[in-house]
Design a protein around this motif. Structure first.
Motif, PDB file in Angstrom:
ATOM      1  N   THR A 130       0.846  -1.095   0.007  1.00 28.46           N
ATOM      2  CA  THR A 130      -0.029   0.084   0.094  1.00 28.46           C
ATOM      3  C   THR A 130       0.730   1.411  -0.140  1.00 28.46           C
ATOM      4  OG1 THR A 130      -0.219  -0.251   2.257  1.00 28.46           O
ATOM      5  CG2 THR A 130      -1.946  -1.054   1.240  1.00 28.46           C
ATOM      6  N   ARG A 151      -0.614   5.244  -0.188  1.00 26.10           N
ATOM      7  CA  ARG A 151      -0.174   5.726   1.189  1.00 26.10           C
ATOM      8  C   ARG A 151       0.656   7.400   0.676  1.00 26.10           C
ATOM      9  NH1 ARG A 151       1.157   2.113   3.715  1.00 26.10           N
ATOM     10  NH2 ARG A 151       3.313   1.730   3.596  1.00 26.10           N
ATOM     11  N   GLU A 189      -1.364   9.742  -0.889  1.00 18.47           N
ATOM     12  CA  GLU A 189      -2.426  10.618   0.136  1.00 18.47           C
ATOM     13  C   GLU A 189      -1.446  11.547   0.939  1.00 18.47           C
ATOM     14  OE1 GLU A 189      -4.651   9.344   4.294  1.00 18.47           O
ATOM     15  OE2 GLU A 189      -4.377   7.919   2.813  1.00 18.47           O
ATOM     16  N   PRO A 223      -2.750  15.174   5.088  1.00 18.74           N
ATOM     17  CA  PRO A 223      -3.645  15.025   6.149  1.00 18.74           C
ATOM     18  C   PRO A 223      -3.000  15.322   7.420  1.00 18.74           C
ATOM     19  CG  PRO A 223      -2.903  13.083   5.578  1.00 18.74           C
ATOM     20  CD  PRO A 223      -2.075  13.889   4.677  1.00 18.74           C
ATOM     21  N   ASP A 249      -5.178  12.219  12.077  1.00 18.13           N
ATOM     22  CA  ASP A 249      -6.064  11.481  11.099  1.00 18.13           C
ATOM     23  C   ASP A 249      -5.328  10.441  10.392  1.00 18.13           C
ATOM     24  OD1 ASP A 249      -8.152  13.220  11.927  1.00 18.13           O
ATOM     25  OD2 ASP A 249      -7.779  14.638  10.306  1.00 18.13           O
ATOM     26  N   PHE A 250      -4.057  10.737  10.049  1.00 19.30           N
ATOM     27  CA  PHE A 250      -3.266   9.672   9.316  1.00 19.30           C
ATOM     28  C   PHE A 250      -2.798   8.560  10.189  1.00 19.30           C
ATOM     29  CE2 PHE A 250       0.832   8.395   6.999  1.00 19.30           C
ATOM     30  CZ  PHE A 250       0.202   8.360   5.717  1.00 19.30           C
ATOM     31  N   LYS A 251      -2.566   9.047  11.436  1.00 16.64           N
ATOM     32  CA  LYS A 251      -2.142   7.883  12.276  1.00 16.64           C
ATOM     33  C   LYS A 251      -3.315   6.938  12.393  1.00 16.64           C
ATOM     34  CE  LYS A 251      -0.044   7.273  16.722  1.00 16.64           C
ATOM     35  NZ  LYS A 251      -0.945   6.290  17.715  1.00 16.64           N
ATOM     36  N   ASP A 252      -4.555   7.329  12.762  1.00 18.15           N
ATOM     37  CA  ASP A 252      -5.843   6.576  13.061  1.00 18.15           C
ATOM     38  C   ASP A 252      -6.031   5.608  11.779  1.00 18.15           C
ATOM     39  OD1 ASP A 252      -6.391   8.002  15.136  1.00 18.15           O
ATOM     40  OD2 ASP A 252      -7.817   9.042  14.429  1.00 18.15           O
ATOM     41  N   ARG A 253      -5.646   6.317  10.432  1.00 24.03           N
ATOM     42  CA  ARG A 253      -5.979   5.640   9.318  1.00 24.03           C
ATOM     43  C   ARG A 253      -4.969   4.515   8.932  1.00 24.03           C
ATOM     44  NH1 ARG A 253      -8.635   6.373   5.039  1.00 24.03           N
ATOM     45  NH2 ARG A 253      -6.919   6.316   3.541  1.00 24.03           N
ATOM     46  N   TRP A 254      -3.550   4.658   9.175  1.00 24.88           N
ATOM     47  CA  TRP A 254      -2.254   3.949   9.261  1.00 24.88           C
ATOM     48  C   TRP A 254      -1.515   3.718  10.548  1.00 24.88           C
ATOM     49  CZ3 TRP A 254      -2.354   1.678   4.259  1.00 24.88           C
ATOM     50  CH2 TRP A 254      -2.987   2.589   3.367  1.00 24.88           C
TER      51      TRP A 254
END
Length: 224
Positions: A4, A8, A11, A17, A21-26
């Protein structure tokens, strides 16, 4: 994470981001092993391995250059050099070299490395929530740098992105890696420090140095 990577990266670059938010997603990216792996994918260079090897390689010359400077720099680095002279602990020696380097460059180690005692943990938490970027160290009350820290970690945009690291030098290396991986700008107050870490320590884009960093590079070479 390897499969990915391209998505990533797109993004990060295109959407910029927020770190939370980025830590929550990845969430998997924000661990020591994956930060090293992501940097290897991005730059084709091993992050911590090269950082430590190059820092150790340049340490003697760096300290020699720092010792040669008088005035305010000598005053501000006196206790750091004393600690360096008195310890054989590799983690503490690397930390001392980094702090001395920052002062030599006319910047403030406190802007990068935030140190607290565990008795003021609540105040530390409030302080770190306002921090744009940095390394934090929490020690037991009354203990100095010669003793192992209770906690070492990294904060970006007020978010604790990494903790339980074993040294300040490791935290600095990983912070540099995260700056690359998250496409972040260097803090203005530490611009020269990160330029040295990038161009002299990690040897990335080293043909484009500012005059101050170029001068240091030449002095390191001449003292070899």
């Amino acid at each position: 994470m390897a499969s990915t990577f391209a998505y990533r990266r797109q993004e990060v670059v295109n959407q910029e981001p927020a770190i939370k938010d980025f830590k929550d997603r990845w969430p998997a990216l924000f661990c020591q092993k994956e930060i090293n792996a992501e940097f290897q994918r991005l730059m084709a260079v091993p992050l911590e391995e090269k950082f430590m090897a190059q820092l150790d390689l340049h340490s003697s010359q760096l300290i020699r250059v720092v010792r040669s400077k008088g005035g305010t720099t000598r005053q501000k680095t006196a206790h750091i050099i004393e600690t360096l002279d008195q310890t054989e602990d590799i983690h503490l020696r690397r930390e001392s070299v980094l702090k001395a380097l920052i002062i030599f460059l006319g910047e403030d180690p406190d802007d990068l490395i935030k140190e607290y005692f565990d008795s003021t943990a609540d105040d530390a938490q409030k302080d770190l929530e306002q921090l744009t970027m940095g390394v934090f160290v929490i020690r037991k009350e009354g203990e100095g740098p010669q003793e192992p820290a209770e906690k070492i970690g990294i904060v970006i945009e007020g978010v604790e992105v990494l903790n339980e690291l074993n040294s300040v030098a490791s935290a600095c290396a990983l912070l540099l890696g995260l700056i690359y991986e998250l496409n972040l700008a260097y803090p203005k107050c530490l611009h020269f420090t990160f330029e040295v870490l990038q161009k002299i320590i990690m040897e990335l884009d080293k043909h484009k140095m500012s005059p101050k960093v170029q001068n240091l590079f030449c002095r390191l070479k001449s003292s070899e």
